[in-house]
Structures are given as C-alpha cells and as structure tokens.
Scaffold this active site. Sequence first.
Site, PDB file in Angstrom:
ATOM      1  N   GLN A 136       0.828  -1.204   0.000  1.00 24.07           N
ATOM      2  CA  GLN A 136       0.000   0.000   0.000  1.00 24.07           C
ATOM      3  C   GLN A 136       0.863   1.254   0.000  1.00 24.07           C
ATOM      4  O   GLN A 136       1.878   1.284   0.706  1.00 24.07           O
ATOM      5  CB  GLN A 136      -0.899  -0.004   1.244  1.00 24.07           C
ATOM      6  CG  GLN A 136      -1.986   1.054   1.224  1.00 24.07           C
ATOM      7  CD  GLN A 136      -2.805   1.068   2.501  1.00 24.07           C
ATOM      8  OE1 GLN A 136      -2.242   1.147   3.594  1.00 24.07           O
ATOM      9  NE2 GLN A 136      -4.111   0.982   2.383  1.00 24.07           N
ATOM     10  N   PRO A 261       7.098   0.145   8.588  1.00 23.34           N
ATOM     11  CA  PRO A 261       6.855   1.583   8.686  1.00 23.34           C
ATOM     12  C   PRO A 261       5.492   2.006   9.218  1.00 23.34           C
ATOM     13  O   PRO A 261       5.237   3.199   9.362  1.00 23.34           O
ATOM     14  CB  PRO A 261       7.021   2.059   7.235  1.00 23.34           C
ATOM     15  CG  PRO A 261       6.643   0.880   6.400  1.00 23.34           C
ATOM     16  CD  PRO A 261       7.104  -0.319   7.181  1.00 23.34           C
ATOM     17  N   GLY A 263       1.816   1.133  11.869  1.00 22.80           N
ATOM     18  CA  GLY A 263       1.334   0.432  13.057  1.00 22.80           C
ATOM     19  C   GLY A 263       0.845  -0.951  12.697  1.00 22.80           C
ATOM     20  O   GLY A 263       1.085  -1.929  13.396  1.00 22.80           O
ATOM     21  N   GLY A 264       0.137  -1.029  11.582  1.00 19.62           N
ATOM     22  CA  GLY A 264      -0.355  -2.306  11.089  1.00 19.62           C
ATOM     23  C   GLY A 264      -0.752  -2.165   9.639  1.00 19.62           C
ATOM     24  O   GLY A 264      -0.870  -1.065   9.110  1.00 19.62           O
ATOM     25  N   MET A 265      -0.937  -3.298   8.990  1.00 19.23           N
ATOM     26  CA  MET A 265      -1.408  -3.326   7.611  1.00 19.23           C
ATOM     27  C   MET A 265      -2.377  -4.477   7.485  1.00 19.23           C
ATOM     28  O   MET A 265      -2.060  -5.615   7.831  1.00 19.23           O
ATOM     29  CB  MET A 265      -0.234  -3.474   6.631  1.00 19.23           C
ATOM     30  CG  MET A 265      -0.630  -3.447   5.166  1.00 19.23           C
ATOM     31  SD  MET A 265      -1.365  -1.877   4.683  1.00 19.23           S
ATOM     32  CE  MET A 265      -2.543  -2.446   3.456  1.00 19.23           C
ATOM     33  N   GLU A 266      -3.552  -4.185   6.935  1.00 18.66           N
ATOM     34  CA  GLU A 266      -4.697  -5.079   7.021  1.00 18.66           C
ATOM     35  C   GLU A 266      -4.725  -6.190   5.982  1.00 18.66           C
ATOM     36  O   GLU A 266      -5.809  -6.644   5.587  1.00 18.66           O
ATOM     37  CB  GLU A 266      -5.979  -4.252   6.911  1.00 18.66           C
ATOM     38  CG  GLU A 266      -6.173  -3.537   5.578  1.00 18.66           C
ATOM     39  CD  GLU A 266      -5.626  -2.126   5.533  1.00 18.66           C
ATOM     40  OE1 GLU A 266      -6.068  -1.344   4.667  1.00 18.66           O
ATOM     41  OE2 GLU A 266      -4.755  -1.792   6.362  1.00 18.66           O
ATOM     42  N   GLU A 291      -6.879  -3.129  12.412  1.00 20.29           N
ATOM     43  CA  GLU A 291      -6.593  -3.961  11.239  1.00 20.29           C
ATOM     44  C   GLU A 291      -7.664  -5.034  11.066  1.00 20.29           C
ATOM     45  O   GLU A 291      -8.034  -5.386   9.941  1.00 20.29           O
ATOM     46  CB  GLU A 291      -5.201  -4.594  11.363  1.00 20.29           C
ATOM     47  CG  GLU A 291      -4.062  -3.601  11.604  1.00 20.29           C
ATOM     48  CD  GLU A 291      -4.092  -2.382  10.697  1.00 20.29           C
ATOM     49  OE1 GLU A 291      -4.542  -2.482   9.533  1.00 20.29           O
ATOM     50  OE2 GLU A 291      -3.671  -1.305  11.154  1.00 20.29           O
ATOM     51  N   HIS A 294     -10.743  -3.567   9.388  1.00 13.13           N
ATOM     52  CA  HIS A 294     -10.563  -3.433   7.938  1.00 13.13           C
ATOM     53  C   HIS A 294     -11.078  -4.670   7.181  1.00 13.13           C
ATOM     54  O   HIS A 294     -11.345  -4.580   5.976  1.00 13.13           O
ATOM     55  CB  HIS A 294      -9.095  -3.230   7.601  1.00 13.13           C
ATOM     56  CG  HIS A 294      -8.675  -1.793   7.538  1.00 13.13           C
ATOM     57  ND1 HIS A 294      -9.310  -0.869   6.740  1.00 13.13           N
ATOM     58  CD2 HIS A 294      -7.659  -1.131   8.149  1.00 13.13           C
ATOM     59  CE1 HIS A 294      -8.717   0.311   6.870  1.00 13.13           C
ATOM     60  NE2 HIS A 294      -7.716   0.182   7.723  1.00 13.13           N
ATOM     61  N   TYR A 376      -8.574   9.810   8.069  1.00 12.44           N
ATOM     62  CA  TYR A 376      -8.764   8.923   9.222  1.00 12.44           C
ATOM     63  C   TYR A 376      -9.716   9.557  10.245  1.00 12.44           C
ATOM     64  O   TYR A 376     -10.832   9.099  10.451  1.00 12.44           O
ATOM     65  CB  TYR A 376      -7.430   8.633   9.914  1.00 12.44           C
ATOM     66  CG  TYR A 376      -6.569   7.597   9.253  1.00 12.44           C
ATOM     67  CD1 TYR A 376      -6.373   6.344   9.814  1.00 12.44           C
ATOM     68  CD2 TYR A 376      -5.903   7.868   8.056  1.00 12.44           C
ATOM     69  CE1 TYR A 376      -5.563   5.380   9.221  1.00 12.44           C
ATOM     70  CE2 TYR A 376      -5.089   6.920   7.448  1.00 12.44           C
ATOM     71  CZ  TYR A 376      -4.922   5.682   8.041  1.00 12.44           C
ATOM     72  OH  TYR A 376      -4.128   4.738   7.445  1.00 12.44           O
ATOM     73  N   GLY A 550       6.562   5.110  10.690  1.00  7.55           N
ATOM     74  CA  GLY A 550       6.457   6.469  10.191  1.00  7.55           C
ATOM     75  C   GLY A 550       5.737   7.423  11.118  1.00  7.55           C
ATOM     76  O   GLY A 550       6.074   8.608  11.203  1.00  7.55           O
TER      77      GLY A 550
END
Length: 594
Positions: A136, A261, A263-266, A291, A294, A376, A550
């Site tokens: 992403q 980079p 907190g999380g990726m879904e 996540e 999502h 967000y 990030g």
Amino acid sequence: MNQFDFTHDYHSYANTNEVKVTHFDLALAISFDKKELSGYANLAIEHQSEQLATQLVLDTRDLLIDRIENSQGQSLNFTLDEADDILGSRLAVDLIGDDIWVKIYYKTSPQAEGLQWLTPAQTSGKKQPYLFSQSQPINARSWIPLQDSPKARVTFNAKVMAPQNMSVVMCAESNNEIEYPGVFMFRMPEPIPTHLMAIACGDLAFKAIGERSGVYTEPSMLEACAKEFEDTEQMINIAESLLGPYRWGRYDMIVLPPSFPFGGMENPRLAFMTPTLIAGDKSLVSTVAHELAHSWTGNLVSNATWRDLWLNEGFTTYFTNRIVEAVYGKEMAELEVVLEYGRLMEEFKIMPVEKQTVTANVQTEDPNNAFDRFTYDKASMFVHDLERRLGREDFDKFLLTYVEHFAFTAITTEDFITYAKQTLLVDHSDKISEAELLEWIHGTGMPSWFVAPTSSSLEKVIEQQKLWLDGANATALTVEGWSVHHWQYFLTTLPEKLTVTKLLELDSCFAFTESKNAEIAFAWFTVAVRNNVEQVLEAVAAYLKAIGRGKFVKPLYKSLIDAGYSTLANEIYQDARTGYHPSIVGMLDDIVKS
C-alpha cells in the site's frame, strides 16, 4: 467545473475499462544474496466488451521483464515505458485474439519500493535474513506486474521457493498438501485489491491464540506477542456481531521487525503488525482491532481510488472504537476518541484549508499523501456523528446493510453518496439532511454543529497537569491507575513552551526517557525536543535508530529540525536510513535534507 473524473484511478496506468486481470498464478524464488524475487506471474484476463482489447496495460516499478507469453507459449510483444517518479513504468502487452492468459517472466530490483531486505543483524534472532513487503498504496507493482489499482480486485495462487530453514507466509491460505523442502504454496480464493498483496520470509514461529487466529513472529518474541494479542478471538466475535460474518477464513497476524513503517497493515488472512505494539499491558492493541475492522471496511468494501481512502479509514477508525469499547470498556474507547480528535486539531493547524476534507485531493500527487488525519480522524468523526444522530441501534442497521450491499466491491465517494441518498436520507430524513451529509464529505474545517468528544476520565489528568504547571512538584501528583492514554493526554496537551528545569523534574519522577512504551516515549520526546532538553537527545537518537514506524520517526525528525538540531537529525538519519523501509525513505529524505 471539476477537472477530474472521480471514477478514474489517476495512480494506475491500467486499462481496466477494456480488459481486467481477475486472477493470477505466481511462482517466485527468493534470493537474499541478490535481493530479488524472480519467476513469473501468469495473469488471467477478462475482456470488458465484445470488441476484444488489443492491449493489456499494467503497472510496474523497477521490474526487469524477461519475456511475455500467451497460453500457447507464443511470445507477446510489449513496451515498457520510461519510469514516472510516482507511478513507475507503464507496461503495454500486445494481445493475440481472445486468449485469456498472459504469462510474464520477470525479476524485481534490489531497490524495489514494496520490499525490504534485512540482514541477520537487523533481526531479533541475528541468524537469518528477513524479507517483508508493503504494497500500500501503489507498491505492489514493484514486485508483481499487475493492474495495481484498488478497483482491480484479484484472486491468486502462489508458489514461493525460499532458502533452507526459512519460512514464507502470504496474505492467503497456506496450501501445502504436497510438501517439498523450501517450497510454500498459497491460495487466495476471495478477490482482493492489489495493495493488500503481502509476503514475508524469515525465521518464523507460530502460535495459535484462538480457533481461527494466531500470531507469527521471530521465535524470541513469540510468547510476548501471543500474550499481548490474546484477546483477538474476542475481537473477531464482537466485530461479527456488528458487521456480519468474517469472510476471510483465518485472521492471523505477523509481528514484523522494527523497520516496518506502519502500526499495522490489514492484509487479508495475515495482518502485519509493528513490534512497537508489544507494551506488555495490552495498552496499544487498538491497532489490532483497527486492522481486524478493515476486514469489513477496507478489504470487503474498499476504496476505488486513493481519493476515496476515507471510506476505508474513517469507517474503520470508528469501527475500531466500537470493538475497543466492547472488549476493554467505555473509558478506554472514550479516551481514544479524545486523543484522535486532538491529533486532528493539530493537523488543522498545518493543513491548507482546501485539503481539510475527508476526500483526499491527491489525483496529481503521491497517493501516500492521502494518509492524513482527515481521511482517518475527520472521517471517523463524521461516522460518530451519524451514530449520534441516528442512535446506535438504527446506525448499526445502516452500517450492516451498507457492508453487505457493497461486499467485495470497490466504491467511490460518489457511490457512497448515492447509496446514502437512497437509504440513510430516506429512512432518517428527520435526523440528517443531504446538505449536512455533503458538508461532512466536501466541507473544510469541522461542521458548525459538531461537538468535540470528551471523557470524564480526563478530568483527573487536567487537574494534576494544572497542579504541576502551577508549581507543584511532580512527586506530589496523584497518578495512580493512569493508563497510557491518560499519560498521552497529559503530555500532548502541555503548553508549547516549558523550562528545561521543569521538564527534567517531570522526567526524573516518571522516567519518560526510559519508557518502553513507544507511544509515551514519542509524546515525551516531542515535548522535550521542542523545549531543547538536550539531556534526552541521546535517547531520541537511539529511539529513531531502533524503530522505523512512520507515525513516530517522521514527526520526530521534523521536531529535531524545527528545534535547531538539523545537524544531529542528519547524523542520526545517515546511521538509520538503511534500516528504514524503502516506502518511507523517500518521505524522510524530503524531511531530513543532507
């Protein structure tokens, strides 16, 4: 007259209106020595009209294309254009007749923006290297030649060959019925947006934490991660009670090295998590809830373009809060909304007025710019406002039918407005008007009727903060039972300017500089750096070199520069840069000028 066609994805070259990739078979070999993936992607295509398309246009970035064939083994002519700084290179493949398969043999670049290659020294175990992806928003094209657009949903099968004694996981069901050493098979039967493509390879251990949930990570971290995330199965049950059945089989997570980079990726079936969540007290697990949420709002119903990111993140941020409330109680949920609103108010100060909308105006920009507090937190405030107006019971009915109506579909902001006009504004015309709906979506600032969230739990924090600001010694403050959220509020709402002496006195009492909680450390370092507390600079440097998230590193580097420590920021960055994920290095390069 608006110059943009909001049905068009300006961040993809793909000619999805003429021909769509609906499925692909992937075969890749992982080489840590070369820092490359090599193999092929066999794409199944579907023509969109009786007039057969003569070309298939794909997105790539820094891929070395060896050859392209159809299902008969015939070579297909192709053109790979010069790379655009944001979009990468347009790959146009000449099609022959009505053949529905296009097989692309290729290799990735060692600099692939969607992949990070770590040396053994950069891992916890220090024995094996590590690879993980971050697709992403538009980085899937740097490791797979695809129609890399959120509107282009695909199913896939994959075979991945890895070095000896290493494990591979993907955002898919493991399908290892036939076992070959070093070969891993995967299957994803549900169509997913390409930005959710994910792979990781390393020295991985796994522990189940529920009937359909578990966690992967390096062996030394496994028990701590499993303990931190042990409430996941309860979260899944709560989420299902609100938005219907979980449609992705399992919900496993992988806790990645610190350079991840985000907190999380879904990613479906395999959510990626940062190790900065492992606080030992479950105080930061709302990211797990996010996540997971999502899985309905973002993976099941997804944005058609990056302008529409708020449809993912606004609903998910709201839905996260509902899960947190059900699992951890109303106080924690209220605190998180207040902190969320505080972050939004800070971003209002620096965001140009024309960009203060929930829609991300990034059609001509890097889509990474869409990930801000407006897509967000302002979008989340909109959803909270809908709940307040309709009442929770009626709003939950709307949310459930919305998700069911658009399941496995990519939608635009305009699609949502049309749906809301047909449902929300008809069923609840006495509670919300079309003008109010559009004010939330297209308006800048906050609507005049919006009431900021509050929490009675913060009264004690405000009282103790005032005592300290009025001269009381930190040792005299009553802070027993304070959560991470209370401390975050205490620190993030302090005045811009404080004396070094006063801040050192606070730190000597509460040891913020040594905090192992990444959120508290970040909030403290931000306050200390802007007030030139030079005693913390060594700890700040260690913090920036230890993690690559990030959310923390970008503002901290900026804080250092704004406080007059540009040289130090540059020195830290030069040491830390190789450990950061490629997807964030470009943004940091712009912040830390060498």
